[in-house]
Design an enzyme around this catalytic site. Structure first.
Site, PDB file in Angstrom:
ATOM      1  N   TYR A 141       0.562  -2.715 -14.153  1.00  0.00           N
ATOM      2  CA  TYR A 141       0.801  -3.107 -15.539  1.00  0.00           C
ATOM      3  C   TYR A 141       2.162  -3.759 -15.738  1.00  0.00           C
ATOM      4  CZ  TYR A 141      -3.251  -0.516 -17.363  1.00  0.00           C
ATOM      5  OH  TYR A 141      -4.516  -0.082 -17.658  1.00  0.00           O
ATOM      6  N   LYS A 191      -4.931   5.115  -2.994  1.00  0.00           N
ATOM      7  CA  LYS A 191      -5.731   4.229  -2.144  1.00  0.00           C
ATOM      8  C   LYS A 191      -4.870   3.945  -0.915  1.00  0.00           C
ATOM      9  CE  LYS A 191      -9.284   1.434  -1.370  1.00  0.00           C
ATOM     10  NZ  LYS A 191     -10.651   1.920  -1.069  1.00  0.00           N
ATOM     11  N   ASP A 223     -11.678   5.721  -4.713  1.00  0.00           N
ATOM     12  CA  ASP A 223     -13.115   5.430  -4.763  1.00  0.00           C
ATOM     13  C   ASP A 223     -13.919   6.721  -4.633  1.00  0.00           C
ATOM     14  OD1 ASP A 223     -12.032   5.444  -2.201  1.00  0.00           O
ATOM     15  OD2 ASP A 223     -13.123   3.687  -1.483  1.00  0.00           O
ATOM     16  N   ASP A 247      -6.243   4.948 -15.806  1.00  0.00           N
ATOM     17  CA  ASP A 247      -6.929   4.298 -16.930  1.00  0.00           C
ATOM     18  C   ASP A 247      -8.434   4.309 -16.679  1.00  0.00           C
ATOM     19  OD1 ASP A 247      -7.296   2.681 -19.261  1.00  0.00           O
ATOM     20  OD2 ASP A 247      -7.515   0.936 -17.944  1.00  0.00           O
ATOM     21  N   ASP A 251     -11.724   6.866 -18.576  1.00  0.00           N
ATOM     22  CA  ASP A 251     -12.914   6.405 -19.314  1.00  0.00           C
ATOM     23  C   ASP A 251     -14.161   6.996 -18.650  1.00  0.00           C
ATOM     24  OD1 ASP A 251     -11.397   4.776 -21.053  1.00  0.00           O
ATOM     25  OD2 ASP A 251     -12.903   3.183 -21.012  1.00  0.00           O
TER      26      ASP A 251
HETATM   27  C1  IPM Z   1      -5.681   2.811 -22.682  1.00  0.00           C
HETATM   28  C2  IPM Z   1      -5.991   1.334 -22.837  1.00  0.00           C
HETATM   29  C3  IPM Z   1      -4.749   0.518 -22.547  1.00  0.00           C
HETATM   30  C4  IPM Z   1      -4.357   0.746 -21.088  1.00  0.00           C
HETATM   31  C5  IPM Z   1      -4.865  -0.993 -22.823  1.00  0.00           C
HETATM   32  C6  IPM Z   1      -5.416  -1.283 -24.189  1.00  0.00           C
HETATM   33  C7  IPM Z   1      -3.563  -1.685 -22.628  1.00  0.00           C
HETATM   34  O1  IPM Z   1      -7.068   0.960 -22.039  1.00  0.00           O
HETATM   35  O2  IPM Z   1      -4.762   3.293 -23.347  1.00  0.00           O
HETATM   36  O3  IPM Z   1      -6.374   3.484 -21.927  1.00  0.00           O
HETATM   37  O4  IPM Z   1      -4.910   0.079 -20.190  1.00  0.00           O
HETATM   38  O5  IPM Z   1      -3.494   1.572 -20.850  1.00  0.00           O
HETATM   39 MN    MN Z   2      -8.087   2.648 -21.134  1.00  0.00          MN
END
Ligand code: IPM
Ligand code: MN
Ligand code: NAD
Length: 353
Positions: A141, A191, A223, A247, A251
């Site tokens: 990032y 990784k 992975d 990140d 999710d």
């Molecule tokens: C999160 C989001 C952010 C990230 C994006 C929107 C920059 O996906 O907070 O998980 O990747 O950190």
């Molecule tokens: Mn995210």
């Protein structure tokens, strides 16, 4: 206790869920005799519209002066042009960096009443209680060089995955520390078979593991981790990993809880205010309809009480009210119910004791 809370509702469903988390904070303040003041500032797309940039100096200084920051979400299709010079997400990254928030805590639990809300089999979900400690101000990032370069008639795009030893050390130390008040297990995800940053990460994790003999340390390739999160999620306690991996894995982990709309997070640094936000985005597909699940934001408010204001009892009270509302069968549409954002939050407020 008197506390100043800055809110950054942002875009899409951000303002919808943040308004409800604020109502929960107001309710708990009233119950327990605290006084919280709230000041709202723009961040992300709404800030671009007003000021031409995703994060203004004014918003950043207001956050620095606050006791804690509650954030909604930023972004949306309106600002998605890949060649646009300013993007809402820049504001989010800049505020994390600007406040020095290197650690992003993302707890994931399976609620017994929600086992059937996940596509994963109920027997696999039983007992899931894990904490992802995501490094937040390094890696792909922020590494340099970054950008697009025109070379010999070709466009080259570059992102750099970069870590300094101290960045790896401090996030791993935090993970070991947090594991001590949990089930004393750390899974360090990397990784290392491919990436130099991961080999440094694994080396430092191994060294710190020796200094923390009461915590069991395992290394796992990312992975494999993404697969184990679905096949045996209850085996994880604390997962510590770099920015991008964290990140993506969180999710994925939201599927274990039952919905993206359920997961909170706390972003912490060394001193200074923490920032608290659900892990989901601005959800343009449902924005403006008042149906977003506010639980991720409400549980982020609970983390704000715990880590931001050191009000453990109040944090637990909010979490207990959320658990109770879910046990009582109250659901927004993402979980197959029919409640609006406001009704779901009200159900939590009604159960605060
Ligand atoms: C999160 C989001 C952010 C990230 C994006 C929107 C920059 O996906 O907070 O998980 O990747 O950190
Ligand atoms: Mn995210
Ligand atoms: P998203 O998280 O916004 O949505 C993914 C899916 O989950 C959608 O179907 C959405 O409807 C659902 N969802 C998310 N939150 C929900 C909630 N509270 N209740 C019910 N359903 C919910 O991801 P996306 O659609 O890929 O991204 C949309 C925008 O959000 C992008 O611009 C992205 O950059 C941004 N984003 C911002 C943040 C943040 O501000 N922290 C985090 C992730 C994505």
């Amino acid at each position: 206790m008197k506390s100043r809370i800055v809110t950054l509702p942002g875009d899409g469903i951000g303002p919808e869920v943040t308004a409800e988390a604020v109502r929960v904070l107001e309710a708990i303040a009233k119950h327990k005799g605290h006084s919280f003041s709230f000041a709202e500032y723009p961040l992300g797309g709404c800030s671009i519209e007003k000021h031409g940039v995703a994060l203004t100096e004014e918003t950043l200084s207001a956050c620095k002066a606050a006791d804690a920051v509650l954030l909604g979400a930023v972004g949306g299709p309106k600002w998605d042009n890949p060649t646009a010079p300013v993007r809402p997400e820049q504001g989010l990254l800049a505020i994390r960096k600007g406040l020095g928030l290197y650690a992003n805590l993302r707890p994931v639990r399976s609620h017994p009443a929600l086992l059937d809300s996940s596509p994963v089999k109920a027997e696999i979900l039983e007992g899931v209680d894990l904490l992802v400690v995501r490094e937040l101000t390094g890696g792909l990032y922020f590494g340099e060089p970054k950008g697009r370069f025109e070379e010999n008639g070709r466009t080259r795009a570059v992102d750099t995955m970069e870590y300094y030893d101290y960045e790896v050390e401090r996030i791993l130390n935090l993970a070991f520390c947090l594991a001590k008040s949990r089930r004393k297990k750390v899974t360090s995800v990397d990784k290392a078979n491919v990436l130099e940053t991961s080999r440094l990460w694994r080396q430092i994790a191994t060294e710190l593991g020796k200094g923390n003999p009461d915590v069991s340390l395992e290394h796992m390739l990312v992975d494999t981790a993404s697969m184990r999160l679905i096949t045996s999620p209850a085996n994880f306690d604390v997962i510590v990993t770099e920015n991008t991996f964290g990140d993506i894995l969180t999710d994925e982990a939201s599927v274990l809880a039952g919905s993206m709309g359920l997961l909170p997070s706390a972003s912490l640094g060394e001193g200074g205010p923490g920032l608290f936000e659900p892990i989901h985005g601005s959800a343009p597909d449902i924005a403006g309809r008042g149906i977003a699940n506010p639980i991720g934001s409400i549980l982020s408010a609970a983390l704000l009480l715990r880590y931001g204001l050191r009000l453990e009892q109040e944090a637990s009270a909010v979490e207990a009210a959320v658990d109770k509302a879910i046990s009582d069968g109250l659901r927004t549409t993402d979980l197959g119910g029919g409640l609006t954002t406001r009704e779901m939050a009200q159900a939590v407020i009604d159960r605060l004791v």
